[in-house]
Design an enzyme around this catalytic site. Structure first.
Site, PDB file in Angstrom:
ATOM      1  N   GLN A 159       0.823  -1.195   0.000  1.00 55.43           N
ATOM      2  CA  GLN A 159       0.000   0.000   0.000  1.00 55.43           C
ATOM      3  C   GLN A 159       0.861   1.250   0.000  1.00 55.43           C
ATOM      4  OE1 GLN A 159      -3.362   0.545   3.010  1.00 55.43           O
ATOM      5  NE2 GLN A 159      -1.805   1.873   3.887  1.00 55.43           N
ATOM      6  N   GLY A 160       0.706   2.098  -0.999  1.00 53.21           N
ATOM      7  CA  GLY A 160       1.500   3.323  -1.082  1.00 53.21           C
ATOM      8  C   GLY A 160       0.696   4.546  -0.699  1.00 53.21           C
ATOM      9  N   TYR A 161       0.607   4.796   0.559  1.00 53.94           N
ATOM     10  CA  TYR A 161      -0.144   5.970   1.046  1.00 53.94           C
ATOM     11  C   TYR A 161       0.813   7.027   1.594  1.00 53.94           C
ATOM     12  CZ  TYR A 161      -4.760   3.604   0.807  1.00 53.94           C
ATOM     13  OH  TYR A 161      -5.902   2.974   0.402  1.00 53.94           O
ATOM     14  N   SER A 162       1.493   6.701   2.717  1.00 48.34           N
ATOM     15  CA  SER A 162       2.312   7.711   3.408  1.00 48.34           C
ATOM     16  C   SER A 162       3.465   8.187   2.550  1.00 48.34           C
ATOM     17  CB  SER A 162       2.880   7.130   4.706  1.00 48.34           C
ATOM     18  OG  SER A 162       1.851   6.834   5.610  1.00 48.34           O
ATOM     19  N   GLU A 181     -12.376  -3.585   8.824  1.00 45.06           N
ATOM     20  CA  GLU A 181     -10.985  -3.766   9.258  1.00 45.06           C
ATOM     21  C   GLU A 181     -10.672  -3.004  10.538  1.00 45.06           C
ATOM     22  OE1 GLU A 181     -11.879  -3.384   6.053  1.00 45.06           O
ATOM     23  OE2 GLU A 181     -11.422  -5.470   5.617  1.00 45.06           O
ATOM     24  N   GLU A 198      -3.001   9.820  18.312  1.00 45.96           N
ATOM     25  CA  GLU A 198      -3.339  11.238  18.471  1.00 45.96           C
ATOM     26  C   GLU A 198      -4.410  11.631  17.457  1.00 45.96           C
ATOM     27  OE1 GLU A 198      -0.240   9.957  18.618  1.00 45.96           O
ATOM     28  OE2 GLU A 198      -0.053  10.314  20.771  1.00 45.96           O
TER      29      GLU A 198
END
Lengths: 392, 379
Positions: free
Chosen positions: A132-135, A250, A376
């Site tokens: 998964q390429g998110y951040s 999930e 947070e």
């Protein structure tokens, strides 16, 4: 006649009683999962888990959450929960399972028939492994500020940018990613959801060594990486909606009590080996934590009952993640304290009559409060969307 | 053999429970003026309201139908207690409206049961279980009162403390007779009130003295081998219902605090928009939810328990969390309100004081954590 995605299911699992189904799953796991891989202190690599997951693929058990018509087990929420419970109970290590966990549900909901036929059979057979390429380095909690750029070149998207904290990208063959397709639009508006083959010269994967000495996540450098326009999922510039739709079922798993429960059993073994199990001061601390875990389980059962009834989960489910992950950290920290000098030894430690990996919990407990939306961020969401406190 | 199973249990229908919640909420409304008026005043609660509560059938919840009760089970009692907690009522429901009737209904002395129960269920007679010794231990196996046999019954001597309500009509005195426990019904005029100790919520507790008090067989409610387990099970039920009352109290206290955070402005913004305060509010919310689910789990365990250790463990689990969570919410609510939260004229203090009291009675969080630990080792 109709397209076959994966192997045929041997039976209609949902026609079984919960007890029958649990017994079948348990028997399979206990008989065939390699003992040496149970409760691994780190994420296992594909060369370690491969044999097991190829077996699962051959059985048709690789995608318990997918509908039968797409080659999954088609489990009801109740049966799916049992499957996960048994997986956790037996300490079965995950592979890089984003293909079944995330990509499958996304393509089934948002993908085209062509995309489903192209990608799902390979996911089911473990011929492709997805990450998964998110951040990105500049887009962590503030994911919508991501800056990976996309330009159209004929019938191809050309992608340039950097992804980071990509779990087990070194094992992956493909990546689904979020990238900016409209640099003029604001934040969430100009982002698209794309599928990318990693085997090309525009892609470089660099594993990142963590403080436990493991390499579980990576940096992925995209330097004019190319993907055909047919690999756009959903509408152009609507990728944020696609990605967000995954946050359903999930979300409950990250709040499962199994990890802290396992942490407690390790803590107990350390305490017994150190001769403080009967010490009243230790017991006060231990049973305060045992109650923290007990009440996590009480709350978790409340949410799973909602899932089993087929009702949607509210935003309040986020607190399970906070409580589960922070309880596990407190357990891990007390394990280190209780181990005394043995916590200065890495890996399996000989501790009187037993052998324990004292630091395993300590390291394992750190990432969960950060990934999946930091605790947070979860608190921000709860404060504003559940407690109705005003935004700044 | 199970002691817990001897308590009456019929699971009420969800619709019945929803109706009950609605009707309790309708009758039990928060009235700060009334609560303040009854503080430190005899008998500390309103007998007229008590009769009205009785007329709703609430005290009949733990009583079998054969005894004129409703046999609605502990789910119903927990709903009543939670709603009373939300309204911060000083009326001693858990002690006099639940535990008292439950113990009396289990009496093996049919004549005494028939004589006393109707007036208890109508609210005319107010019961107070006198089970705790002066040292405040939470196990009923060591009451502070000793019973020695006598020609026509028993002679009681010793002390009982933390008795609520202090000025009851009849005390259900728990005593040890050398072999085991017994429970006797004792009139107020026959007992010496050594002291009435004031509570933080304005409700006092009685410190009772029994000086060679003769109790005829006709007032002996139960004795023999089964009593210890029966009393323990009844106390465990009461602890769970009291946890539900704490849940109601903490919910309201947190709601008041969230309202305040939404409306109080400083530095040109509602203070609830500050992240530091938002995160603290979320941590209180988490504790509230854990208490709710721990109590819910205990209620179900009590409704189905066939093993008294399972019941005790579930009760301690609930009270350990409820007492901890309620006190945390109470004290943090004061801080989040600032100075106004520490004033008597602001209603939050009524909740704080009630929480302080209930968290400490029937065993506080630390005591129940230890009991949970002991019960976990056994099971």
């Amino acid at each position: 006649m109709s397209f076959r995605y994966g192997v045929e299911q041997e039976r209609d699992w949902n026609a079984l009683t919960d007890e029958e189904f649990r017994a079948i799953v348990r028997a399979e796991f206990e008989a065939n999962y390699p003992t040496e891989l149970r409760y691994a202190p780190r994420r296992l690599r594909w060369h370690e888990t491969k044999d097991w997951y190829l077996r699962m693929a051959a059985k048709g058990w690789i995608a318990p959450n997918w509908p039968v018509e797409y080659g999954g087990m088609g489990l009801s929420p109740a049966k799916l929960l049992i499957f996960h419970e048994e997986t956790e109970r037996w300490g079965i290590g995950r592979y890089q399972d984003h293909g079944t966990l995330m990509l499958g549900p996304v393509l089934i909901r948002w993908g085209t028939e062509e995309q489903r036929r192209k990608y799902l059979p390979d996911v089911l057979a473990c011929r492709s492994i997805w990450c998964q390429g998110y951040s990105e380095p500049g887009a962590g909690s503030d994911l919508a500020s991501l800056g990976t750029r996309v330009v159209l070149d004929g019938d191809e998207f050309v992608i340039t940018g950097q992804k980071i904290w990509t779990t087990l990208a070194q094992d992956a063959t493909h990546m689904f990613l979020l990238a900016r397709t409209d640099p003029g639009a604001k934040k969430q508006e100009g982002i698209s959801f794309l599928l990318l083959d990693l085997a090309q010269k525009g892609v470089r994967v660099r594993p990142i060594r963590d403080i436990a000495g493991h390499e579980e996540f990576c940096e992925v450098f995209l330097d004019e990486a190319r993907t055909h326009v047919s690999n756009l999922v959903g509408e152009l510039n609507r990728g944020w909606t696609v990605a967000k739709s995954l946050l359903g079922f999930e979300r409950i798993h990250i709040g499962s009590p199994r990890m802290p429960e396992y942490g407690l059993t390790v803590l107990k073994r350390v305490a017994e080996a150190r001769g403080v199990w009967d010490d009243p001061l230790f017991r006060d601390k231990y049973f305060a934590l045992a109650l923290d875990v007990q009440h996590l389980a009480d709350a978790y059962n409340h949410f799973t009952a909602i899932v089993i009834r087929g009702e949607p989960l509210g935003q309040d489910v986020s607190y399970l993640k906070i409580w589960a992950t922070e309880t596990f950290q407190r357990i891990a920290d007390l394990t280190v304290e209780t181990a005394g000098p043995f916590a200065a030894v890495k890996g399996d430690v000989r501790l009187n009559d037993t052998t324990v990996n004292v630091l395993a919990s300590f390291y394992k407990a750190r990432p969960p409060t950060i990934y999946g939306g930091t605790n947070e961020i979860q608190r921000n969401i709860l404060a504003q969307q559940v407690l109705g406190l005003p935004r700044r | 053999m199970s002691a817990a199973a001897s308590t009456p249990h019929v699971s009420a229908e969800p619709e019945t429970l929803a109706l009950l919640r609605h009707s309790v909420a309708g009758l039990a409304r928060f009235d700060g003026q009334r609560i303040r008026a009854w503080r430190d005043r005899s008998p500390g609660f309103d007998r007229a309201l008590w009769r009205e509560m009785a007329s709703q059938g609430w005290f009949a919840i733990p009583v079998p139908e054969t005894e004129g009760g409703l046999a609605l089970g502990i789910e119903a009692a927990a709903i009543v207690a939670e709603q009373l907690g939300r309204a911060c009522l000083p009326e001693p429901y858990v002690m006099a409206g639940f535990l008292g009737p439950m113990l009396l209904a289990q009496s093996t002395n049919e004549a005494a049961r028939r004589e006393l129960l109707p007036d208890v269920l109508s609210g005319e007679t107010v019961l107070a279980p006198a089970w705790q010794s002066a040292d405040g231990g939470i196990s009923p196996s060591t009451p502070g009162v000793f019973a020695r046999p006598d020609a026509d019954g028993f002679v009681l001597s010793g002390e009982s403390r933390f008795v609520v309500p202090a000025e009851a009509d009849i005390y259900l005195a728990l005593a040890h007779d050398g072999d085991g426990l017994l429970v006797a019904a004792v009139e107020r005029r026959d007992v010496r009130m050594l002291r009435q100790e004031p509570g933080p919520d304005g409700v006092s507790t009685a410190w009772l003295g029994f000086q060679d008090l003769r109790v005829p067989k006709s007032r002996l409610l139960m004795s023999g081998e089964a009593v210890a387990a029966r009393v323990q099970a009844a106390l465990d039920h009461a602890v769970i219902v009291q946890s539900a009352e704490l849940c109601g109290l903490m919910q309201r206290a947190l709601e008041m605090t969230l309202d305040y955070l939404r409306t109080r402005r400083q530095f040109g913004a509602p203070i609830g928009s500050f992240q530091a305060l938002q995160h603290r509010a979320v941590d209180l919310f988490i504790q509230q939810e854990l208490a709710r689910h721990a109590t819910g789990t205990a209620v179900r365990a009590a409704a189905n328990a066939t093993d008294c250790r399972v019941l005790s463990r579930a009760a301690s689990s609930a009270k350990a969390r409820a007492a901890h969570a309620a006190l945390l919410i109470a004290t943090q609510s004061i801080q989040l309100h600032g100075a106004i939260g520490f004033t008597d004229e602001y209603d939050l203090g009524l909740y704080v004081n009630r929480i302080v009291r209930l968290a400490a009675s029937f065993g506080n969080a630390a005591e129940h954590r230890r009991r949970f630990a002991a019960a976990s080792a056994e099971t």
